[in-house]
Design an enzyme around this catalytic site. Structure first.
Site, PDB file in Angstrom:
ATOM      1  N   PHE A   1       1.656   4.116 -13.114  1.00 43.54           N
ATOM      2  CA  PHE A   1       1.141   5.484 -13.110  1.00 43.54           C
ATOM      3  C   PHE A   1       1.242   5.975 -14.546  1.00 43.54           C
ATOM      4  CE2 PHE A   1       1.447  10.085 -12.577  1.00 43.54           C
ATOM      5  CZ  PHE A   1       0.348  10.307 -11.771  1.00 43.54           C
TER       6      PHE A   1
ATOM      7  N   ARG B   1      -7.505   5.774  -0.999  1.00 42.57           N
ATOM      8  CA  ARG B   1      -6.083   5.502  -0.847  1.00 42.57           C
ATOM      9  C   ARG B   1      -5.573   6.189   0.417  1.00 42.57           C
ATOM     10  NH1 ARG B   1      -1.416   7.124  -5.161  1.00 42.57           N
ATOM     11  NH2 ARG B   1      -1.901   9.139  -4.233  1.00 42.57           N
TER      12      ARG B   1
ATOM     13  N   ASP C   1      11.010   2.916 -11.169  1.00 40.07           N
ATOM     14  CA  ASP C   1      10.366   4.128 -10.677  1.00 40.07           C
ATOM     15  C   ASP C   1      10.110   3.931  -9.179  1.00 40.07           C
ATOM     16  OD1 ASP C   1       8.491   6.009  -9.806  1.00 40.07           O
ATOM     17  OD2 ASP C   1       7.537   6.156 -11.774  1.00 40.07           O
TER      18      ASP C   1
ATOM     19  N   TYR D   1       8.477  14.482  -3.471  1.00 32.01           N
ATOM     20  CA  TYR D   1       7.435  15.210  -2.734  1.00 32.01           C
ATOM     21  C   TYR D   1       6.472  14.291  -1.988  1.00 32.01           C
ATOM     22  CZ  TYR D   1       5.485  14.655  -7.479  1.00 32.01           C
ATOM     23  OH  TYR D   1       5.114  14.180  -8.702  1.00 32.01           O
ATOM     24  N   LYS D   2       6.731  12.988  -2.043  1.00 32.61           N
ATOM     25  CA  LYS D   2       5.868  12.066  -1.302  1.00 32.61           C
ATOM     26  C   LYS D   2       6.537  11.762   0.044  1.00 32.61           C
ATOM     27  CE  LYS D   2       4.177  10.181  -5.693  1.00 32.61           C
ATOM     28  NZ  LYS D   2       2.818  10.737  -5.702  1.00 32.61           N
TER      29      LYS D   2
END
Lengths: 402, 402
Positions: free
Chosen positions: B133, B376, B202, B227-228
């Site tokens: 990312f 996705r 990560d 937050y995922k």
């Protein structure tokens, strides 16, 4: 009953009259308050009445129902610069120069490293206010270490005299967190600039309490928190000001994807966005940030000059009340008497200050204690009135008499 | 009606049976959901039902009534390490090693600079996953620049082969954000350690979806967002894991006052606290942080192994549904078929993916689009069921047929 009581009645009467004439008195109802005299708004501002409903909407509707769509539809993505533009007029900045996000410490780091880079080669010294709130000094030490600079802590009064061709950056507090002393932002900014260095101003204890005039005084970089006089809530995100003319050369040590020219391009190489957005890093903390946005609505129609006038009247009046109610010799003000040198707090040196503050709080007067011997009282002109001030002085007198 | 419809009826029946037998099915009621099939929990998790009430209490009572007293009385001050300890078991960490605060980007910066310092002199290369990312790569570039290292981006499969006596730190993703590929954390950690370097993992796309095993696999440093799959809310604070045995040598580039051994001592010199607290920086964003704390309660009684088992069943079933419903040749999965290489998402390469996703969303199936051509779909085992998956595959088929 003679002189003392006459003077005390006069203070009470004066408080009533001043509250009745206060052009900001109506703002008090924009906050959730009770019968406590809250003089700690310079640490955590009181809750603005608009916040609970807004936060509930952000949680239940924006997150709960719209979910991922809110990044666009609820304006989450652009919140850091939009809310920055709401803070801008409070610190004398035109639009497009303030961005909200991260903590004050993190913003000090961004600003200081960027300042060293702006100052250019051959300058290898970071000057820092030796009386600063500690985090600024710690972060300045880290910025110095990472940029190959030497850290030079000096008392604010000596800053001008140590500037040289070696000075890269100077980190200064607009108002001293302990004493409440207001430093000479225009003069120091000009001196730093004349030396070819870059000043970074920490506005934590001035923004929302007095005029800052960032644009007017040619400030390059500034940071501040939003949970004191701006009432943004506990740990609300801080902000970073980067003067428009410098933004293209602002080279952040924290180039997160939120500051990329094309954040959703998912590119491997970093290309910084133009404008204040360049100060962003990672995903903004939306709940804290949108609570702050609602909190800032209390500033609609308020002039910072009116706030400053009331702030000085409040601190003057508090000093009068202390002089009347507190037995001689029990406290000593370390806050300057001269208006030009005073922020919006009064700090009293007092033996046993920790215990004294505990007893004040028990009696409904909330300030705070700063080690080793300081009673600190903050005056937030939007919701503190003169009757509050008279009561605070009176209760302090009672605590120090019994 | 022949073969296709028979197969389709079978998928529908299978979905119903699997939902009925799902040991995690009861967790669905712990979330605020509607009739949308939400397959974007790998970007922003759905709202846990406990959050709105908790946030309202934090705002109205803790901030509004207790105000400054809440730093102690409401446990605000210790929230970063307390909430870290709630995340710890989800990533296979014992207590006292995880601290919450700041964004993922800022934590990547802390971890990478600290990693370079831990690796010691003579090592001047930071290796980074070239498919990461983007923010990780940008921040790694900054960390390299500030520590005098060279940044070396390589595809994850080649990381082991480029390790050398020059390697200081290696920044790796546990699950690739685009393809959903799960990388070999135990093997790569061992290889990096054998080379005398320090790995930073990560965990943004793995924590809460599959076992991580930080302690078990001897990971030194890790970061992740909340937050995922952890459902902490938009921009909820990230976390930093520092292995207990390393904490005394963890040398943060962001030594804010919250990580000081005596934060209220207001000392001019920095002395780092012991333990995970050393990873803190400035004042924590309390509203976002305490929303996260409430959100984490949904994990009570949940085993990450059960989550992983359901996650793989969901992604397997989605690929079956796609094979049945989507006309041949219209999409191609870029997510590995092997379970050992799959996270909790399925990424489909699809011409015109942006437009396809828009039409899916209109029909109540929410995934996201990643440029240039990826659909996705994230599968959050706590609230996504098999009937949702069947519907998503069916609607995708409809969109790609019409």
């Amino acid at each position: 009953m003679s002189e003392p009581n006459g003077r005390r009645s006069e203070l009470v009467a004066q408080a009533g009259k001043r509250d009745a004439e206060d052009p900001l008195a109506g703002k008090r109802s924009a906050f959730v308050l009770d019968d406590v005299v809250y003089l700690d708004g310079n640490s955590l501002g009181a809750l603005p009445a608009a916040v609970p409903g807004r936060v509930a909407d952000v949680v239940r509707r924006q997150w709960g129902r719209l979910r991922i769509r809110s990044w666009e539809e609820s304006g989450w993505w652009t919140a850091p610069e939009r809310i920055g533009d709401r803070i801008a007029p409070l610190v004398g900045a035109g639009p497009g120069q303030v961005v909200v996000g991260d903590s004050t410490s993190v913003n000090v780091f961004k600003a200081l490293v960027a300042a060293v880079r702006l100052a250019g080669d051959g300058r290898d010294e970071i000057v820092v206010d030796a009386t600063t709130f500690p985090t600024d000094g710690y972060i300045a030490g880290s910025a110095a270490r990472l940029t190959g600079c030497t850290l030079r802590p000096v008392p604010p009064g000596e800053v001008a005299s140590v500037l040289s061709g070696r000075t890269a950056a100077v980190l200064l507090n607009h108002v001293d967190y302990r004493t409440g002393r207001l430093h000479d932002l225009p003069g120091l900014t000009a001196a730093v600039r004349a030396a070819g260095a870059v000043a970074v101003w920490d506005l934590c204890h001035s923004a929302g309490a007095l005029p800052v005039g960032l644009d007017e005084h040619g400030v390059d970089l500034a940071v501040g928190c939003t949970y004191k006089y701006l009432n943004g809530g506990p740990g609300a995100p801080a902000y970073l000001y980067v003067r428009a003319g410098l933004q293209d050369r602002f080279d952040s040590p924290l180039p997160g994807w939120n500051s990329h020219a094309e954040p959703f391009g998912m590119r491997g190489s970093y290309e910084p966005a133009r404008g204040a957005v360049r100060g962003r890093v990672g995903t903004p903390d939306i709940l804290s940030m949108l609570a702050l946005e609602a909190a800032l609505e209390v500033w609609d129609g308020v002039s910072v000059e009116a706030v400053r006038a009331k702030s000085l009247a409040l601190t003057d009046f508090f000093l009068e009340c202390v002089a009347e109610y507190v037995p001689a010799g029990r406290v000593e003000s370390v806050t300057p008497l001269a208006h030009a040198e005073r922020g919006s707090q009064v700090a009293l040196r007092c033996p046993g200050a920790g215990d004294v503050m505990r007893r004040l709080v028990e009696r409904g007067v909330v300030g705070d204690f700063r080690a080793p011997d300081i009673l600190r009282f903050g005056f937030t002109p939007l919701y503190v009135g003169f009757a509050d001030v008279e009561r605070a002085g009176r209760v302090l007198g009672e605590v120090l008499t019994t």
